[in-house]
Design a protein around this motif. Structure first.
Motif: not given
Length: 321
Positions: A13-20, A159-167, A186-191, A264-269
């Motif tokens: 199936x299609x797994x869209x529930x863990x924010x990978x 965890x999600x800051x790289x998707x929107x920029x402020x650090x 998350x942003x580095x694709x290395x879960x 609208x989420x600054x993230x991967x979901x």
């Protein structure tokens, strides 16, 4: 005892529930094979408990001193150490946020207060994500900076800051108790390699090292460490991946916003509000989303898929609607 419920694991199936992150950090198989080949003769010895080489790369990437860096086996382990460190304080956590904050308070039998996200910065001894997960709420940077001081700790989960920029790394100092926690998941694709990083002043980092070494000095295996080094060195690929995820996010958001109350989420979901039958319909089709219940209303978090998988979701959506 409260426990964290991970996204449902599936074999088909299609797994869209863990924010990978859907975009691989590096598709070059030789990249991985060379690392295996180079370090396989070290598999019989313990890894470096100080992770010195990885720390040096982090220092270089994030432009911060070595003694401001603590590496952990995923950011969740780092959060666990922080809750242990401050267990004698009353934690303030957002009412609707990452569930692990509440679970760690419960596990450590800590007093806590749940605060509306927009008001939490007005309290002492707080933890919150920027942006808030899963609701994508923000706190103005000016408000955060005005509340950073030595008399209270502020833990910012990036965890999600790289998707929107402020650090906020540049504001860490011995004159305050600002703590930043990041992840490569998350942003580095290395879960899968489970690398988290905590940045703070030298005093707090030393205390975290003591906690870690009180039960396991070797929390990061060598292979994960070497992979993390190569991933962090590959900055061009990292930036390209962020652009790709943002494109997929906008495409998906523009579709769902016409149908639902969509955040609208600054993230991967994406985060949407709709009826429970939406969830069960897609589950029967072996398309899995993450379900949340807040104030007796249903919300669903959908990991951003590649376009070909999004087209499958759209096809089934038209059947549902």
């Amino acid at each position: 005892m409260l426990i964290y419920k991970v996204g449902e694991r599936i074999n088909s199936g299609l797994k869209l529930n863990t924010n990978e992150n859907i975009v691989l950090n590096n598709k070059n198989l030789y990249f991985f094979l060379n690392i295996f080949k180079k370090y396989v003769n070290k598999i019989n010895i313990y890894p470096d408990s100080n992770n010195f080489i990885l720390k040096y790369i982090i220092k270089k990437n994030f432009k911060i001193k070595l003694n401001n860096i603590f590496i952990c086996n995923g950011s969740d382990e780092g959060l666990g150490f922080l809750f242990l460190l401050f267990k004698n304080n009353i934690f303030k956590i957002p009412k609707f946020t990452y569930p692990f904050y509440n679970i760690y308070c419960n596990y450590n039998k800590m007093f806590k207060k749940k605060i509306k996200f927009k008001n939490i910065i007005n309290f002492s001894n707080i933890i919150f994500p920027i942006p808030n997960s899963p609701t994508n709420e923000f706190i103005l940077k000016k408000k955060i900076l005005n509340n950073i001081n030595k008399n209270k700790f502020i833990i910012i989960d990036e965890a999600y800051c790289d998707f929107y920029g402020t650090k906020y790394l540049n504001y860490i100092s011995l004159n305050n108790n600002l703590i930043i926690i990041k992840t490569l998941s998350k942003s580095y694709s290395a879960a899968n390699i489970r690398i988290g990083i905590i940045f703070s002043n030298e005093e707090i980092i030393k205390k975290l090292e003591k906690i870690k070494n009180s039960f396991n000095s070797y929390t990061i295996n060598s292979l994960s460490s070497y992979l993390a080094i190569e991933i962090l060195k590959n900055n061009d690929n990292y930036i390209i991946n962020l652009i790709k995820v943002n494109y997929f996010l906008i495409t998906m958001y523009n579709f769902f916003k016409k149908k639902f109350n969509t955040f609208y989420n600054y993230s991967n979901f994406l985060f949407i509000k709709t009826n429970i039958d939406f969830y069960f319909f897609f589950k029967k089709k072996k398309i899995y989303f993450r379900k949340f219940i807040y104030n007796k209303k249903y919300y669903f978090r959908i990991t951003i898929p590649k376009i070909k998988y999004f087209n499958i979701v759209k096809k089934e959506f038209f059947k549902w609607s």
